[in-house]
Design an enzyme around this catalytic site. Structure first.
Site, PDB file in Angstrom:
ATOM      1  N   TYR A  98       0.880  -1.172   0.000  1.00 22.17           N
ATOM      2  CA  TYR A  98       0.000   0.000   0.000  1.00 22.17           C
ATOM      3  C   TYR A  98       0.913   1.216   0.000  1.00 22.17           C
ATOM      4  O   TYR A  98       2.065   1.165  -0.429  1.00 22.17           O
ATOM      5  CB  TYR A  98      -0.915  -0.091   1.227  1.00 22.17           C
ATOM      6  CG  TYR A  98      -2.098   0.836   1.230  1.00 22.17           C
ATOM      7  CD1 TYR A  98      -2.914   1.000   0.106  1.00 22.17           C
ATOM      8  CD2 TYR A  98      -2.446   1.548   2.379  1.00 22.17           C
ATOM      9  CE1 TYR A  98      -4.008   1.832   0.124  1.00 22.17           C
ATOM     10  CE2 TYR A  98      -3.548   2.379   2.412  1.00 22.17           C
ATOM     11  CZ  TYR A  98      -4.326   2.529   1.283  1.00 22.17           C
ATOM     12  OH  TYR A  98      -5.414   3.358   1.307  1.00 22.17           O
ATOM     13  N   ARG A 151      -6.198  10.603 -10.631  1.00 23.42           N
ATOM     14  CA  ARG A 151      -5.607  11.240  -9.457  1.00 23.42           C
ATOM     15  C   ARG A 151      -5.078  10.147  -8.533  1.00 23.42           C
ATOM     16  O   ARG A 151      -5.647   9.855  -7.492  1.00 23.42           O
ATOM     17  CB  ARG A 151      -6.651  12.097  -8.730  1.00 23.42           C
ATOM     18  CG  ARG A 151      -6.062  13.035  -7.678  1.00 23.42           C
ATOM     19  CD  ARG A 151      -7.097  13.463  -6.670  1.00 23.42           C
ATOM     20  NE  ARG A 151      -7.628  12.343  -5.911  1.00 23.42           N
ATOM     21  CZ  ARG A 151      -7.031  11.797  -4.858  1.00 23.42           C
ATOM     22  NH1 ARG A 151      -5.857  12.229  -4.450  1.00 23.42           N
ATOM     23  NH2 ARG A 151      -7.606  10.784  -4.225  1.00 23.42           N
ATOM     24  N   LYS A 169      -5.741  -2.205  -3.211  1.00 21.64           N
ATOM     25  CA  LYS A 169      -6.871  -2.047  -2.281  1.00 21.64           C
ATOM     26  C   LYS A 169      -7.562  -3.388  -2.045  1.00 21.64           C
ATOM     27  O   LYS A 169      -7.934  -3.720  -0.900  1.00 21.64           O
ATOM     28  CB  LYS A 169      -7.869  -1.041  -2.850  1.00 21.64           C
ATOM     29  CG  LYS A 169      -7.398   0.397  -2.856  1.00 21.64           C
ATOM     30  CD  LYS A 169      -7.610   1.069  -1.515  1.00 21.64           C
ATOM     31  CE  LYS A 169      -7.264   2.548  -1.583  1.00 21.64           C
ATOM     32  NZ  LYS A 169      -7.538   3.268  -0.346  1.00 21.64           N
ATOM     33  N   GLU A 240     -12.297   4.856  -6.795  1.00 20.65           N
ATOM     34  CA  GLU A 240     -10.980   5.111  -6.222  1.00 20.65           C
ATOM     35  C   GLU A 240     -10.147   6.004  -7.139  1.00 20.65           C
ATOM     36  O   GLU A 240      -9.998   5.736  -8.332  1.00 20.65           O
ATOM     37  CB  GLU A 240     -10.252   3.778  -6.013  1.00 20.65           C
ATOM     38  CG  GLU A 240      -8.989   3.883  -5.211  1.00 20.65           C
ATOM     39  CD  GLU A 240      -9.242   4.196  -3.743  1.00 20.65           C
ATOM     40  OE1 GLU A 240      -8.443   4.948  -3.155  1.00 20.65           O
ATOM     41  OE2 GLU A 240     -10.229   3.683  -3.184  1.00 20.65           O
ATOM     42  N   ASP A 241      -9.606   7.069  -6.570  1.00 21.43           N
ATOM     43  CA  ASP A 241      -8.633   7.935  -7.242  1.00 21.43           C
ATOM     44  C   ASP A 241      -9.140   8.516  -8.553  1.00 21.43           C
ATOM     45  O   ASP A 241      -8.418   8.593  -9.552  1.00 21.43           O
ATOM     46  CB  ASP A 241      -7.310   7.193  -7.447  1.00 21.43           C
ATOM     47  CG  ASP A 241      -6.523   7.079  -6.146  1.00 21.43           C
ATOM     48  OD1 ASP A 241      -7.017   7.557  -5.112  1.00 21.43           O
ATOM     49  OD2 ASP A 241      -5.420   6.516  -6.146  1.00 21.43           O
ATOM     50  N   ASP A 263     -13.879   5.911  -1.707  1.00 15.41           N
ATOM     51  CA  ASP A 263     -12.973   5.778  -0.565  1.00 15.41           C
ATOM     52  C   ASP A 263     -12.217   7.069  -0.285  1.00 15.41           C
ATOM     53  O   ASP A 263     -11.962   7.404   0.871  1.00 15.41           O
ATOM     54  CB  ASP A 263     -11.992   4.637  -0.809  1.00 15.41           C
ATOM     55  CG  ASP A 263     -11.118   4.356   0.399  1.00 15.41           C
ATOM     56  OD1 ASP A 263     -11.663   4.227   1.511  1.00 15.41           O
ATOM     57  OD2 ASP A 263      -9.893   4.282   0.247  1.00 15.41           O
ATOM     58  N   ASP A 264     -11.853   7.811  -1.322  1.00 15.73           N
ATOM     59  CA  ASP A 264     -11.111   9.058  -1.123  1.00 15.73           C
ATOM     60  C   ASP A 264     -11.957  10.088  -0.393  1.00 15.73           C
ATOM     61  O   ASP A 264     -11.440  10.890   0.383  1.00 15.73           O
ATOM     62  CB  ASP A 264     -10.655   9.626  -2.472  1.00 15.73           C
ATOM     63  CG  ASP A 264      -9.841   8.626  -3.256  1.00 15.73           C
ATOM     64  OD1 ASP A 264      -8.773   8.234  -2.766  1.00 15.73           O
ATOM     65  OD2 ASP A 264     -10.282   8.218  -4.345  1.00 15.73           O
ATOM     66  N   ASN A 403      -0.741  11.493   0.660  1.00 16.91           N
ATOM     67  CA  ASN A 403       0.074  10.347   0.253  1.00 16.91           C
ATOM     68  C   ASN A 403       0.693  10.593  -1.117  1.00 16.91           C
ATOM     69  O   ASN A 403       0.134  11.325  -1.916  1.00 16.91           O
ATOM     70  CB  ASN A 403      -0.795   9.079   0.179  1.00 16.91           C
ATOM     71  CG  ASN A 403      -1.241   8.597   1.540  1.00 16.91           C
ATOM     72  OD1 ASN A 403      -0.452   8.544   2.467  1.00 16.91           O
ATOM     73  ND2 ASN A 403      -2.511   8.240   1.662  1.00 16.91           N
ATOM     74  N   ASN A 447      -4.723   5.433   8.149  1.00 19.62           N
ATOM     75  CA  ASN A 447      -4.727   4.553   6.990  1.00 19.62           C
ATOM     76  C   ASN A 447      -6.156   4.135   6.666  1.00 19.62           C
ATOM     77  O   ASN A 447      -6.845   3.553   7.498  1.00 19.62           O
ATOM     78  CB  ASN A 447      -3.870   3.313   7.325  1.00 19.62           C
ATOM     79  CG  ASN A 447      -3.534   2.489   6.131  1.00 19.62           C
ATOM     80  OD1 ASN A 447      -4.319   2.368   5.203  1.00 19.62           O
ATOM     81  ND2 ASN A 447      -2.341   1.900   6.145  1.00 19.62           N
TER      82      ASN A 447
END
Length: 546
Positions: A98, A151, A169, A240-241, A263-264, A403, A447
């Site tokens: 991760y 992203r 993930k 995600e992202d 999740d972000d 991150n 996290n």
């Protein structure tokens, strides 16, 4: 023999299938039954002995990227052993599988590529998404993590090279919450990239056009959602992202239609709020006592703000009172009413206050109790900023959540040193222990792996139709309750990662309870919900085939 006089493999298939392979752990009886004699060394190892071999090789690698490649290769050849190693050595492995190493792996993805993981759907295949999903061999998919690669962490647009994120993930879904690997599907949707370096890289294997936008983009996402509903009904989808341009829109569009979350936005919010709740246990304060200033007003920041507002409303505040406790700065400075052309997701936090261009000036004017960095701006929490926070607060909250590690707003050492050791610090990526004035600090990592696997387990176990805000609020409280006095004494506001399967199981119970209470569960409520949840968790042990 085949018609081409090429031998048809039989027993060797058991070795080449990572879901079935046991390597040197196949027993004599299994070797007899499956035709494996001669295809393996004659000696038989236990799984524990295999783990020792893996760890010996792992620790001989010279860099984290080499360790990442080694672990993904293990996953490709022996899935059960891979997850056994993760379960037994999660604290050591987490920074490799991760953040921060997964970010570097994505940057190098097209150069270190070995075997594909998951499904790539491309704009070139428009109209065929359902057909493409049928190519996935596992038909009992229950959770999908999808990215468009725009992203990736704080690294920006990596196109299809962002596949390392959904694959990583989902490894954590299994390692941290026991969701069976066959239930997991990583997906990258390729709509092009604006990364010129990738466009010019001869090894890049995605579409080289600029990113598709507007109605054409939305139609691709819609086709994908419909393809999932056709092929894998009742599946949880984790966005995600995605870039800010699409992340909020897609969440708002689909959260009430399908079982989905971002999740972000929501996972980051829950883990950050858990850290604040835990910090309140240390200080004896309440959530409503806090004034929080964010550096960064994107999906992570406003997601955290929205969940904090929900938490404050639970403690008796009105929505307007709670929003006045949350302040944001972006690339142009403090978000206030007098500013023009604010993005829609910032409007609720545009307060009537004087404008300040620089973060340090906003800190001095607002005197917040907490600063939360979600900007991707490395070292933006400068010494003057942290010294000012220590001047206003006995125990300032300093969350540098960006991150990977290279993008963190400050290091753990800086946070403690510049506040005289009084900061309550958390970061998005791990930092080494710090000694300040003879006191040892082991900073906690905010996290998302503390949250999303447990959310997923709870949703999957009761087959919930939707993921709700209340689930993330409950997850934050449950995670905060798991922090021990021993953790506090070390300066950490999160529990040890070695407890994460227990934490995920307890979060899953809370999530399932909410699903039942809200009428969202689609199976009957078990008499003993905690036992039922735990019975759903995969344990990476070898099966007996003989």
């Amino acid at each position: 023999m085949s018609e081409n006089n090429i031998p048809v493999a039989q027993g060797i298939n058991w070795i080449y299938d990572p879901a079935l392979n046991k390597g040197t752990a196949f027993t004599e009886e299994e070797r007899d039954a499956l035709g494996l004699h001669g295809l393996l060394p004659p000696g038989i190892n236990t799984m524990s002995e295999q783990v020792l071999r893996v760890m010996g090789n792992y620790r001989r690698k010279r860099s984290d990227l080499e360790r990442y490649i080694f672990l993904t290769a293990l996953q490709d050849r022996n899935q059960t052993l891979f997850y056994r190693v993760l379960a037994d050595y999660l604290e050591e492995m987490m920074p490799v599988i991760y953040t921060p190493t997964v970010g570097l792996a994505c940057q190098e993805y097209v150069h270190i590529f070995r075997r594909p993981k998951g499904v790539f759907v491309s704009a070139k295949n428009k109209g065929r998404f359902s057909e493409i999903l049928k190519n996935w061999p596992n038909k009992n998919v229950r959770v999908i993590v999808i990215t468009d690669g725009e992203r990736i962490l704080g690294l920006g647009d990596l196109g299809v090279a962002g596949m390392g994120i959904p694959a990583g993930k989902l490894s954590l879904y299994t390692a941290c919450a026991g969701i069976h690997p066959s239930w997991c599907l990583p997906v990258t949707i390729d709509v092009g990239t604006n990364n010129v370096d990738l466009q010019n890289d001869p090894l890049y294997f995605g579409m080289r056009n600029s990113r598709i936008r507007g109605e054409e983009y939305d139609s691709l996402i819609e086709e994908f959602i419909m393809a999932v509903e056709e092929n894998f009904p009742n599946t949880l989808i984790q966005f995600e992202d995605f870039g800010n341009l699409n992340a909020f829109r897609l969440l708002n569009k689909y959260r009430s239609r399908i079982c989905a979350f971002n999740d972000d936005i929501q996972g980051t919010a829950s883990v950050a709020l858990a850290g604040i709740y835990a910090a309140m246990r240390m200080t004896g304060q309440k959530l409503t006592d806090q004034k929080i200033l964010f550096l960064g007003a994107g999906e992570a920041g406003t997601g955290i703000g929205d969940l904090i507002v929900s938490g404050m409303m639970d403690e008796g505040m009105t929505e307007q009172e709670a929003r006045l406790k949350c302040w944001f700065t972006d690339s142009r400075g403090l978000v206030v009413k007098s500013r023009e052309k604010l993005a829609e997701h910032k409007l609720a936090y545009a307060h009537d206050f004087e404008y300040h261009q620089y973060f340090i000036d906003a800190v001095k004017a607002l005197k917040p109790t907490a600063i939360i960095g979600v900007s991707g701006q490395a070292r933006a929490f400068t010494q003057p900023v942290l010294e000012a926070m220590a001047e206003f607060n006995e125990r300032p909250l300093v969350f540098a959540l960006s991150n990977p590690t290279s993008s963190a707003e400050c290091t753990a050492k800086e946070a403690y040193a510049w506040t005289g050791g009084r900061a309550i610090f958390a970061s998005g990526s791990p930092f080494e222990p710090v000694n300040i004035a003879g006191r040892n600090f082991e900073p906690g990592q905010g996290n998302n792996a503390y949250i999303f696997p447990g959310i997923g387990l709870g949703v999957i176990a009761c087959k919930a139709r939707h993921v709700t805000n209340e689930m993330f609020l409950a997850a934050a409280r449950e995670l905060a309750d798991k922090v021990s006095e021993k953790d506090f004494k070390k300066g950490s506001i999160y529990p040890r990662l070695k407890k994460i399967r227990e934490v995920s199981a307890d979060i899953a119970v809370k999530v399932a309870e909410i699903a039942y209470d809200q009428g969202l569960a689609t199976i009957d409520r078990p008499a003993d919900l905690p036992s039922f949840i735990r019975s759903q968790m995969y344990e990476p042990n070898y099966r007996n085939y003989a």
